[in-house]
Scaffold this motif. Structure first.
Motif, mmCIF file in Angstrom:
data_model
loop_
_atom_site.group_PDB
_atom_site.id
_atom_site.type_symbol
_atom_site.label_atom_id
_atom_site.label_comp_id
_atom_site.label_asym_id
_atom_site.label_seq_id
_atom_site.Cartn_x
_atom_site.Cartn_y
_atom_site.Cartn_z
ATOM 1 N N SER A 8 0.809 -1.224 0.000
ATOM 2 C CA SER A 8 0.000 0.000 0.000
ATOM 3 C C SER A 8 0.843 1.275 0.000
ATOM 4 C CB SER A 8 -0.981 0.005 1.175
ATOM 5 O OG SER A 8 -0.291 0.128 2.390
ATOM 6 N N THR A 9 2.149 1.161 0.251
ATOM 7 C CA THR A 9 3.003 2.347 0.202
ATOM 8 C C THR A 9 3.696 2.505 -1.148
ATOM 9 O OG1 THR A 9 4.901 1.154 1.126
ATOM 10 C CG2 THR A 9 3.453 2.299 2.690
ATOM 11 N N GLN A 10 3.532 1.510 -2.029
ATOM 12 C CA GLN A 10 4.138 1.588 -3.353
ATOM 13 C C GLN A 10 3.273 2.452 -4.276
ATOM 14 O OE1 GLN A 10 5.177 -2.333 -4.807
ATOM 15 N NE2 GLN A 10 5.780 -2.972 -2.761
ATOM 16 N N VAL A 11 3.859 2.874 -5.367
ATOM 17 C CA VAL A 11 3.167 3.721 -6.342
ATOM 18 C C VAL A 11 3.037 2.950 -7.645
ATOM 19 C CG1 VAL A 11 3.305 5.898 -7.633
ATOM 20 C CG2 VAL A 11 4.109 5.795 -5.261
ATOM 21 N N CYS A 12 1.901 3.102 -8.286
ATOM 22 C CA CYS A 12 1.705 2.467 -9.591
ATOM 23 C C CYS A 12 2.684 3.044 -10.603
ATOM 24 C CB CYS A 12 0.284 2.711 -10.098
ATOM 25 S SG CYS A 12 -0.963 1.779 -9.225
ATOM 26 N N GLU A 13 3.163 2.169 -11.463
ATOM 27 C CA GLU A 13 4.017 2.628 -12.549
ATOM 28 C C GLU A 13 3.170 2.741 -13.808
ATOM 29 O OE1 GLU A 13 5.949 -1.358 -14.357
ATOM 30 O OE2 GLU A 13 6.653 -0.842 -12.347
ATOM 31 N N ALA A 14 3.588 3.580 -14.727
ATOM 32 C CA ALA A 14 2.866 3.695 -15.996
ATOM 33 C C ALA A 14 2.920 2.341 -16.689
ATOM 34 C CB ALA A 14 3.507 4.768 -16.862
ATOM 35 N N CYS A 15 1.793 1.898 -17.185
ATOM 36 C CA CYS A 15 1.701 0.566 -17.779
ATOM 37 C C CYS A 15 1.441 0.676 -19.272
ATOM 38 C CB CYS A 15 0.578 -0.224 -17.087
ATOM 39 S SG CYS A 15 0.678 -1.977 -17.373
ATOM 40 N N ARG A 16 2.270 -0.009 -20.050
ATOM 41 C CA ARG A 16 2.135 -0.014 -21.504
ATOM 42 C C ARG A 16 1.500 -1.326 -21.950
ATOM 43 N NH1 ARG A 16 7.163 0.245 -20.176
ATOM 44 N NH2 ARG A 16 7.633 -1.600 -21.405
ATOM 45 N N ALA A 17 1.067 -1.357 -23.178
ATOM 46 C CA ALA A 17 0.430 -2.555 -23.727
ATOM 47 C C ALA A 17 1.374 -3.750 -23.767
ATOM 48 C CB ALA A 17 -0.110 -2.270 -25.123
ATOM 49 N N ASP A 18 2.692 -3.499 -23.754
ATOM 50 C CA ASP A 18 3.653 -4.606 -23.777
ATOM 51 C C ASP A 18 4.182 -4.954 -22.389
ATOM 52 O OD1 ASP A 18 5.171 -2.300 -23.439
ATOM 53 O OD2 ASP A 18 6.739 -2.897 -24.859
ATOM 54 N N ALA A 19 3.597 -4.372 -21.348
ATOM 55 C CA ALA A 19 4.020 -4.700 -19.977
ATOM 56 C C ALA A 19 3.621 -6.146 -19.661
ATOM 57 C CB ALA A 19 3.358 -3.750 -18.982
ATOM 58 N N PRO A 20 4.442 -6.831 -18.887
ATOM 59 C CA PRO A 20 4.124 -8.236 -18.586
ATOM 60 C C PRO A 20 3.009 -8.363 -17.547
ATOM 61 C CG PRO A 20 6.112 -7.583 -17.430
ATOM 62 C CD PRO A 20 5.705 -6.418 -18.299
ATOM 63 N N GLN A 21 2.152 -9.353 -17.743
ATOM 64 C CA GLN A 21 1.176 -9.705 -16.717
ATOM 65 C C GLN A 21 1.925 -10.418 -15.599
ATOM 66 O OE1 GLN A 21 -2.197 -11.898 -18.190
ATOM 67 N NE2 GLN A 21 -2.475 -10.544 -19.942
ATOM 68 N N VAL A 22 1.343 -10.439 -14.395
ATOM 69 C CA VAL A 22 1.977 -11.183 -13.310
ATOM 70 C C VAL A 22 2.005 -12.663 -13.682
ATOM 71 C CG1 VAL A 22 1.383 -9.556 -11.468
ATOM 72 C CG2 VAL A 22 -0.167 -11.431 -11.985
ATOM 73 N N SER A 23 3.072 -13.332 -13.294
ATOM 74 C CA SER A 23 3.187 -14.764 -13.551
ATOM 75 C C SER A 23 2.351 -15.524 -12.518
ATOM 76 C CB SER A 23 4.654 -15.188 -13.434
ATOM 77 O OG SER A 23 5.087 -15.057 -12.085
ATOM 78 N N GLU A 24 2.178 -16.808 -12.728
ATOM 79 C CA GLU A 24 1.458 -17.642 -11.757
ATOM 80 C C GLU A 24 2.141 -17.580 -10.397
ATOM 81 O OE1 GLU A 24 -1.438 -19.415 -11.923
ATOM 82 O OE2 GLU A 24 -1.763 -18.537 -13.900
ATOM 83 N N ALA A 25 3.474 -17.619 -10.383
ATOM 84 C CA ALA A 25 4.228 -17.561 -9.121
ATOM 85 C C ALA A 25 4.031 -16.213 -8.430
ATOM 86 C CB ALA A 25 5.711 -17.822 -9.377
ATOM 87 N N GLU A 26 4.077 -15.122 -9.207
ATOM 88 C CA GLU A 26 3.855 -13.790 -8.636
ATOM 89 C C GLU A 26 2.432 -13.670 -8.107
ATOM 90 O OE1 GLU A 26 6.726 -10.890 -11.263
ATOM 91 O OE2 GLU A 26 4.969 -11.766 -12.248
ATOM 92 N N ILE A 96 -3.193 -4.425 -20.672
ATOM 93 C CA ILE A 96 -2.609 -5.757 -20.909
ATOM 94 C C ILE A 96 -3.651 -6.875 -20.781
ATOM 95 C CG2 ILE A 96 -0.286 -5.040 -20.244
ATOM 96 C CD1 ILE A 96 -0.755 -6.451 -17.522
ATOM 97 N N ASN A 97 -4.913 -6.488 -20.591
ATOM 98 C CA ASN A 97 -5.992 -7.472 -20.438
ATOM 99 C C ASN A 97 -5.677 -8.526 -19.391
ATOM 100 O OD1 ASN A 97 -7.914 -6.438 -22.244
ATOM 101 N ND2 ASN A 97 -6.750 -7.249 -23.966
ATOM 102 N N GLY A 98 -5.248 -8.070 -18.234
ATOM 103 C CA GLY A 98 -4.928 -8.999 -17.157
ATOM 104 C C GLY A 98 -4.406 -8.270 -15.936
ATOM 105 N N LEU A 99 -3.696 -9.015 -15.101
ATOM 106 C CA LEU A 99 -3.200 -8.454 -13.843
ATOM 107 C C LEU A 99 -1.738 -8.029 -13.947
ATOM 108 C CD1 LEU A 99 -4.776 -10.908 -11.234
ATOM 109 C CD2 LEU A 99 -5.482 -8.568 -11.794
ATOM 110 N N HIS A 100 -1.494 -6.866 -13.384
ATOM 111 C CA HIS A 100 -0.158 -6.280 -13.272
ATOM 112 C C HIS A 100 0.065 -6.018 -11.789
ATOM 113 C CE1 HIS A 100 2.876 -3.045 -13.533
ATOM 114 N NE2 HIS A 100 3.222 -3.614 -14.670
#
Length: 114
Positions: A8-26, A96-100
């Motif tokens: 909750s203390t982190q800040v969102c980063e700008a997200c581009r269409a080529d940004a990776p979705q979170v992996s299953e492990a993440e 990215i049509n998913g979770l970041h």
């Protein structure tokens, strides 16, 4: 400091269409940090969702407005359904049509609003 406070203390980063979705492990690791949120898939898109309950519509609407202010501050916008006595918040990254990671940060910040 709890792990949720860390998110909750982190800040969102700008997200581009080529940004990776979170992996299953993440996903498995991050979801532990926001235990009241549930991963759901809608129209093939993984999303995070949580329902908050309130004593009446006025309190639900006040919370909705807080979530809206958070969304504007972070530049990241959820789905919000406001009903009598409850608000359902759904975070996902449209680009990215998913979770970041941003979605988990915003979920933790949403929890901090209650």
């Amino acid at each position: 400091m709890t792990t949720t406070e860390t998110l909750s203390t982190q800040v969102c980063e700008a997200c581009r269409a080529d940004a990776p979705q979170v992996s299953e492990a993440e996903l498995a690791e991050l979801i532990k940090q926001i235990p009241d949120w549930v991963p759901v898939v809608r129209d093939g898109v993984m999303q995070l969702e949580r329902e908050y309950t309130f004593r009446n519509f006025r309190l639900a609407l006040e919370f909705t407005n807080k979530v809206g202010a958070l969304a504007e501050a972070e530049g990241h916008h959820p789905g919000i359904l406001t009903e009598w006595g409850k608000v359902t918040v759904t975070w996902w990254t449209h680009a990215i049509n998913g979770l970041h990671r941003n979605d988990f940060i915003c979920a933790a910040k949403t929890d901090a609003l209650t």
